[in-house]
Design an enzyme around this catalytic site. Sequence first.
Site, mmCIF file in Angstrom:
data_model
loop_
_atom_site.group_PDB
_atom_site.id
_atom_site.type_symbol
_atom_site.label_atom_id
_atom_site.label_comp_id
_atom_site.label_asym_id
_atom_site.label_seq_id
_atom_site.Cartn_x
_atom_site.Cartn_y
_atom_site.Cartn_z
ATOM 1 N N CYS A 30 -44.580 -54.764 71.330
ATOM 2 C CA CYS A 30 -43.453 -53.962 70.845
ATOM 3 C C CYS A 30 -42.117 -54.698 70.937
ATOM 4 O O CYS A 30 -41.109 -54.225 70.449
ATOM 5 C CB CYS A 30 -43.373 -52.641 71.614
ATOM 6 S SG CYS A 30 -42.767 -52.843 73.292
ATOM 7 N N CYS A 88 -42.263 -58.160 75.379
ATOM 8 C CA CYS A 88 -43.593 -57.610 75.119
ATOM 9 C C CYS A 88 -44.101 -58.153 73.789
ATOM 10 O O CYS A 88 -43.414 -58.109 72.780
ATOM 11 C CB CYS A 88 -43.553 -56.090 75.083
ATOM 12 S SG CYS A 88 -45.094 -55.359 74.497
ATOM 13 N N GLY A 107 -39.450 -37.528 102.642
ATOM 14 C CA GLY A 107 -39.914 -38.814 103.141
ATOM 15 C C GLY A 107 -40.750 -38.732 104.404
ATOM 16 O O GLY A 107 -41.350 -39.716 104.813
ATOM 17 N N CYS A 115 -46.404 -54.680 77.617
ATOM 18 C CA CYS A 115 -45.938 -53.594 78.481
ATOM 19 C C CYS A 115 -47.090 -53.063 79.323
ATOM 20 O O CYS A 115 -48.194 -52.859 78.814
ATOM 21 C CB CYS A 115 -45.427 -52.415 77.640
ATOM 22 S SG CYS A 115 -43.960 -52.786 76.698
ATOM 23 N N CYS A 146 -45.010 -48.400 75.153
ATOM 24 C CA CYS A 146 -45.200 -49.473 74.184
ATOM 25 C C CYS A 146 -45.514 -48.895 72.801
ATOM 26 O O CYS A 146 -44.918 -49.282 71.795
ATOM 27 C CB CYS A 146 -46.336 -50.372 74.655
ATOM 28 S SG CYS A 146 -46.417 -51.963 73.825
HETATM 29 ZN ZN LIG Z 1 -44.583 -53.173 74.662
#
Ligand SMILES: [Zn+2]
Lengths: 260, 363, 276
Positions: free
Chosen positions: C242, C239, C30, C264, C270
């Site tokens: 999908c 979505c 970090g 997506c 997807c």
């Molecule tokens: Zn999707």
Amino acid sequence: MIIKDKILEVKNLTHYYGEQVGCEDISFDLYQGEILGIVGESGSGKSTLLKCLSGQISPSQGIINFCIDQNQPLQDLCKISEQKKRALMRKEWGIVQQNPRDGLRLRVSAGGNIAERIINEEIKNYSNIRHKALDWMDKTEMEKSRIDDFPLNFSGGMQQRLQISKILSSNPKLVYMDEPTGGLDVSVQAKLLDTITIIVRDLNVSMIIVSHDLAVVKFLTDKLLVMKSGMVVESGLTDRVLDDPQHSYTQLLTSSILQV
Amino acid sequence: MYVAVKGGEKAIKSSIDLLEQKRKHISANQDIQISQLIEQLSFAVDRVLSEGSLYDKNLSALSIKQAQGDLVEAIFILRAYRTTLERFSYSVPIDTSSMTLKRRISATYKDIPGGQILGPTFDYTHRLLDFSLLNGKETSNKKNTPKSDDNVFFPRVMEFLNNEGLMEKEIEKLKSKPFDITREPMKFPAARDQWLQILSRSDEGFLLGLSYSAIRGFGSKGTHPFVGEIRYGFVDVKIFPEELGFEICVGEIEVSECEMVDQFEGSKKKAPQFTRGYGLTFGYNERKAMSISIIDRALKSQEYGEEIRFPIQDQEFVLYHSDNVEAQGFVSHLKLPHYVDFQGELNLIRELRKKILKKNKDD
Amino acid sequence: MIDGFNFAYLDEATKRMIRRTILKAICIPGYQCPFGGREMPLAYGWGTGGIQVTASIIGMNDTLKVIDQGADDTTNAISIKNFFKKVCKIKTTEVTENATIIQTRHRIPEKKLSEHQILVYQVPQPEPLRRLEPKEQETRKLHAYEEYALMHVKLYEEISHYGSVIKTYAYPVRTNRRYITDPSPTPKFDNPKMDFMEALQLFGAGRERRIYAIPPYTSVKSLDFEDHPFEIQTWDERCDICGSNNSYLDEIIVNDKGEKKFICSDTNYCEKNIKT
Ligand SMILES: [Zn+2]
Ligand SMILES: Nc1ncnc2c1ncn2[C@@H]1O[C@H](COP(=O)(O)OP(=O)(O)O)[C@@H](O)[C@H]1O
Ligand SMILES: [Mg+2]
């Protein structure tokens, strides 16, 4: 008699701006819970002294020893690391700037300003932080409903109250104030001083307060330094200094206030 | 089924083709020659090689041609190429006091040893459009052969002030290896070697605006510095190969140099002295060298203990924002798709509105 | 490879310098390591930091995937992928699990990454405190001394004014319980994926010349308060392609009446969903 702990020890403190004297050869001690006043005409070195004491500038000469933990020996302010110094400023010490705008984040809400010093103490609960902030606004007699407003739009007196809330919210051991009522109307000044007196006495916090107003110091302080041309010309218990001034300059000062 | 933004690949290809066409269709049989750019657009070539920080007139002209005259784009192309070049040596500092001068003026003295040399400058042209250039003009091949200055000595104007003790001393020699801005990330507080390098390849327009702000009043002290000396000419570049044990000259470059005299400093006890600002750039870039020298002086504010009040005195402000390759990249990145982030903002704003509208209704 | 340029564009000395920086970054999770960033032939702000990191770690046997906004076929992703094809002739893929290096802008793939993969983020502004404090000299101290109150004040302010934290992307995290880190402008939806991720995460900021890293299996916590815990975005919709209800969705406007559909953002995820 209670033996108090020494929390600040100043020896031969001197600061020059180039060749210009800021303050010269100043020594005094401060004990836990004491309130020390510094008076003197404009340009006499009060702010310079305060800036040295609070680590905002490093003095040209002299020693500033301070204590946070009474079981530890005093430490030299000029010798501690920047990290320690910053940590000290965030919690143990507080500096109330004369112009509250210098000590506040104007675009952060009143609550957020106070929260900053509370969060330093590892409080990670929003409601707790908010309650504490409200508490402090109450103590400094601010309207609680203004907690989410920005200090940018506050009056000078309100801004100063907020700054004081912010500084005191971390329970500091030592507070520095440089003419905290300087830019305010007389009536506002008086009320604010009342508030400061009550809280400070209540918290038993040590304080060094600069003012050119003798009424203020008479009202608030235990001990007094009178400055002129960078030097301390007289010091002692406030009542003693004001009632029985020894130095001609102090006599001049006290006589001028009595005439008002 | 709706499929969004497929075909990025095809789009990119078409875009690049269109860009190529944009150059070509203008007049395919009159392709600009690199040599023409170098000779006839010499100021553009000098600006690009200065900000591209690669002293090569051919490549500078090439990048201008490739960028179709977009100089910031040309600078970017040249910079990107520069990164890939092997670094075989650091030169020894160039010595501008032994410059072959084409121009040399001082505004602080009427006459100076060696004399003032006006040289080629736009300063005294009247900015009237010259319509005779419109259809191409016969250019004479006869060049004005400049008189040889080889055996004339040109002492630095600032030295006169220096010898009298009126001028703050210039750093004699760096104690450590100079900072290399092309190899090291910026460091703060920055030292002079770092900022002079950065300024030398900074955007001319940015520097001009910044220096202008200072002399209009948004600057440190003196609002009116004096041009101690401006020089433009050729100077040798030498390296010192350890194995040889002596300096050898590897070439000659054109540079512009400006030394600016600024308001004096002093007090009752310390005798006052003028302060100075310095600027050096590749090529003939006088305006930029002057700007740099004003900014150099302003950036010394911290060292002089002056109050930092204006942008020009603020190291981080000046140095972080003056590079146009960085600036144009970051500004233009806003053109990239941000729809994922924007979706987050959309969701949020709808939610917040719903909350408040509901509350208002309930009340 | 194209004439006149080294494998992966950068010369070997530069790559070594960057790899040394990466190693340092991995050792101090970090922490933003300064590095001598180079000019790249792509514009600053367009992924030069990520490109330099990728160029320094990529080898002949690597398979590279590049995404922008989660998608493999957005113009900038393609442009960067083409750049690497041109300068190192390596294999590229759109399939998340087949990639050894994934360079990304603004998303973390939906599919869980493995120990054999490295995720390279493009970072425009590596300093999470920059909006609160413009000075680099000061922010470096704030990190060094762990003075992070200001960041929490920011959260406090948002809750006070809006009832909740309103940061939706580049939501700050605490890495390995030490440094506050900017996750790059990924949506906060992706923050939980960073916590104890099996893959190495490398962050390159070209213009600001910083590299930072999150080693595999490292704690990454989004900043919050106990009574206002961190939450990720959710959608009521699925979505449209999908049917997924657990991935990050982009909203698209499908006709001039302003009707919306959601799909997506991770195109590979997807596609996989449709096939199965
Ligand atoms: Zn999707
Ligand atoms: N930043 C500075 N630079 C130079 N001189 C200063 C500076 N600040 C204060 N001084 C000078 O130091 C002396 C003491 O000033 P100061 O401590 O501000 O006095 P006071 O607070 O009592 O009005 C004055 O002569 C003042 O002009
Ligand atoms: Mg004062």
